[in-house]
Design an enzyme around this catalytic site. Structure first.
Site, PDB file in Angstrom:
ATOM      1  N   LYS A  43      46.751  -3.047  65.589  1.00 17.83           N
ATOM      2  CA  LYS A  43      48.045  -2.718  66.192  1.00 17.83           C
ATOM      3  C   LYS A  43      49.131  -2.654  65.114  1.00 17.83           C
ATOM      4  CE  LYS A  43      48.676  -7.624  67.245  1.00 17.83           C
ATOM      5  NZ  LYS A  43      48.451  -8.667  68.267  1.00 17.83           N
ATOM      6  N   ARG A 141      51.540 -15.642  78.381  1.00 17.29           N
ATOM      7  CA  ARG A 141      52.125 -14.408  77.894  1.00 17.29           C
ATOM      8  C   ARG A 141      51.542 -13.341  78.810  1.00 17.29           C
ATOM      9  NH1 ARG A 141      51.522 -12.739  71.587  1.00 17.29           N
ATOM     10  NH2 ARG A 141      49.515 -12.044  72.379  1.00 17.29           N
ATOM     11  N   TYR A 263      76.123 -11.740  46.083  1.00 18.39           N
ATOM     12  CA  TYR A 263      77.124 -11.665  47.150  1.00 18.39           C
ATOM     13  C   TYR A 263      77.502 -13.054  47.645  1.00 18.39           C
ATOM     14  CZ  TYR A 263      76.545  -6.603  47.724  1.00 18.39           C
ATOM     15  OH  TYR A 263      76.530  -5.256  47.532  1.00 18.39           O
ATOM     16  N   MET A 316      70.411  -5.521  49.478  1.00 17.74           N
ATOM     17  CA  MET A 316      69.600  -4.441  50.051  1.00 17.74           C
ATOM     18  C   MET A 316      68.516  -3.950  49.098  1.00 17.74           C
ATOM     19  SD  MET A 316      70.759  -0.781  51.656  1.00 17.74           S
ATOM     20  CE  MET A 316      71.989  -1.491  52.721  1.00 17.74           C
TER      21      MET A 316
HETATM   22  C1  LIG Z   1      47.603  -9.645  67.813  1.00 20.62           C
HETATM   23  C2  LIG Z   1      46.490 -10.147  68.661  1.00 20.62           C
HETATM   24  C3  LIG Z   1      45.248 -10.494  68.078  1.00 20.62           C
HETATM   25  C4  LIG Z   1      45.058 -10.601  66.593  1.00 20.62           C
HETATM   26  O1  LIG Z   1      45.676 -11.776  66.136  1.00 20.62           O
HETATM   27  P1  LIG Z   1      45.548 -12.283  64.626  1.00 20.62           P
HETATM   28  O2  LIG Z   1      46.188 -13.610  64.625  1.00 20.62           O
HETATM   29  O3  LIG Z   1      46.272 -11.286  63.787  1.00 20.62           O
HETATM   30  O4  LIG Z   1      44.110 -12.320  64.297  1.00 20.62           O
HETATM   31  C5  LIG Z   1      44.196 -10.796  68.928  1.00 20.62           C
HETATM   32  N1  LIG Z   1      44.356 -10.784  70.272  1.00 20.62           N
HETATM   33  C6  LIG Z   1      45.541 -10.505  70.852  1.00 20.62           C
HETATM   34  C7  LIG Z   1      45.663 -10.538  72.333  1.00 20.62           C
HETATM   35  C8  LIG Z   1      46.649 -10.190  70.074  1.00 20.62           C
HETATM   36  O5  LIG Z   1      47.827  -9.936  70.652  1.00 20.62           O
END
Ligand SMILES: *Cc1c(COP(=O)(O)O)cnc(C)c1O
Length: 379
Positions: A43, A141, A263, A316
């Site tokens: 992802k 979640r 800064y 930046m």
């Molecule tokens: C992002 C995610 C993963 C991968 O998690 P990592 O900690 O990067 O290995 C696996 N399962 C779900 C549901 C996720 O949202």
């Protein structure tokens, strides 16, 4: 890995992504969890590293199951996975079932409404559609609440229309081996599974797979570890760094005690010192929260393995680092400086900025040149 000999003129920063190390990491985790299957989470453009390069490298290594967050991400990697499976973690948005089915990918269904929409699509096509069911085991979640799992279990009609490729859940505290949530979620997951028809199961991501074989089930879903991340606090994950980020020294200068840097003049030289100004800033993904002083250890960079802490604010395009203890012959204009790599690990960089290596990875900017080390390249 960071030889500057082939730099193009005018290049400042460079992100080197070692696809051989990535493939080796996948293989190492696959060996560790065997006979469970090792999938890959790609992802967010493969955690910012470029799904276009990362997915083919993983597929070539033998990975056949890929997880993305969104439908658009699934579309992007679909041509890259061959006969591999793609799971969409965000599931179905209203009205998207037909497009998801057309693409031939697997939605991870987290609500009874989504399951209903997917079932409707299956009926319309007179076709059993592949699906994954996400059950919540305590993260709160995404995922079906226990009551919804029980309700679903009563609905035999659903299982006539949908093929359950995976029943999955996600851990809240897998990075801490003795966190009580791990065992509690393992138990809750077992209860949900026992209510549903027999199907392959998946609970562990990068850290969960380090909790032992009881957490492996049929498929593990690492993301971060594949990219060299070491988030697990109990032991070293058997993976190597994949990403190296370097930039260059633009100027070296001497300060006398009392000089201020950057800064808002937040840093005052406590004694005479030497600083280097580097071509990297928050626009390149160095968080401004890595500025010193922070109350935490400030960010550091490394010059040929010599650590140099940040002084003053990250701006930046520029940062200043204290190089008073770096051998003078290394402090030449244009010299390479490691921002992320073997000395300044992804996890250290995240910690110094009050965040995690995951966020550092996914925010690397497009301004730096990207180099992909492939099978043919010599590292
Ligand atoms: C992002 C995610 C993963 C991968 O998690 P990592 O900690 O990067 O290995 C696996 N399962 C779900 C549901 C996720 O949202």
């Amino acid at each position: 890995m960071s030889e500057s000999s082939s730099s193009s003129a005018g290049e400042t920063g460079r992100i080197t992504i070692d696809l051989k190390a990535l493939a080796a990491n996948w293989q190492s985790l696959a060996n560790m969890v065997s006979p469970a299957e090792c999938a890959a989470v790609v992802k967010a453009d493969a955690y910012g590293l470029g799904a276009r390069h990362v997915v083919p490298a993983l597929a070539q290594a033998g990975c056949t199951s890929f997880f993305v967050a969104t439908f658009n991400e699934a579309k992007e990697i679909k041509p890259l996975v061959g006969t591999g499976r793609i799971f969409i973690l965000d599931g179905l948005l209203p009205g998207s079932a037909s497009a998801v089915a057309d693409l031939g990918v697997i939605p991870v269904l987290s609500t009874l409404d989504e399951i209903g929409e997917w079932q409707y699509e299956a009926k319309a096509r007179s076709q059993k559609l592949p699906s994954a069911i996400h059950v919540d085991s305590g993260l709160h979640r995404l995922g079906l609440a226990p009551g919804d799992v029980a309700r679903l279990a009563q609905d035999q009609d659903v299982f006539a229309d949908l093929h359950i490729d995976l029943v999955m859940s996600h851990l809240a505290s897998a990075d801490v081996p003795d966190a009580p949530e791990n065992q509690a979620q393992l138990t809750a997951f077992g209860i949900s599974r026992s209510l549903l028809p027999d199907a392959p199961a998946s609970l562990a991501a990068s850290d969960g797979l380090m909790l032992g074989s009881a957490f492996h089930f049929d498929v593990v879903r690492p993301g971060y570890a594949l990219y060299g991340g070491q988030a697990f606090q109990g032991a070293e994950t058997p993976v190597k760094p994949v990403v190296e980020v370097t930039t260059k020294i633009l100027q070296v200068r001497s300060l006398v005690a009392g000089d201020k840097v950057g800064y808002s003049a937040t840093f005052t030289a406590p004694h005479d010192m030497t600083i280097a100004i580097l071509a990297a800033g928050y626009a390149d993904g160095i968080p401004r929260s890595a500025s010193a002083p922070t109350g935490k250890p400030a960010g550091v960079v490394a010059i040929q393995g010599h650590l140099a802490p940040l002084v003053g604010r990250v701006s930046m395009d520029l940062i200043a680092v204290d190089v008073s203890h770096v051998p003078t012959h290394l402090l030449t204009r244009g010299a390479d400086v490691e921002l992320i790599g073997p000395t300044c690990t992804l996890d250290m960089v995240g910690q110094a900025a009050n965040t995690i290596g995951y966020e550092i990875l996914t925010r690397l900017s497009p301004r730096f040149e990207r180099i992909y080390l492939d099978k043919g390249d010599n590292a």
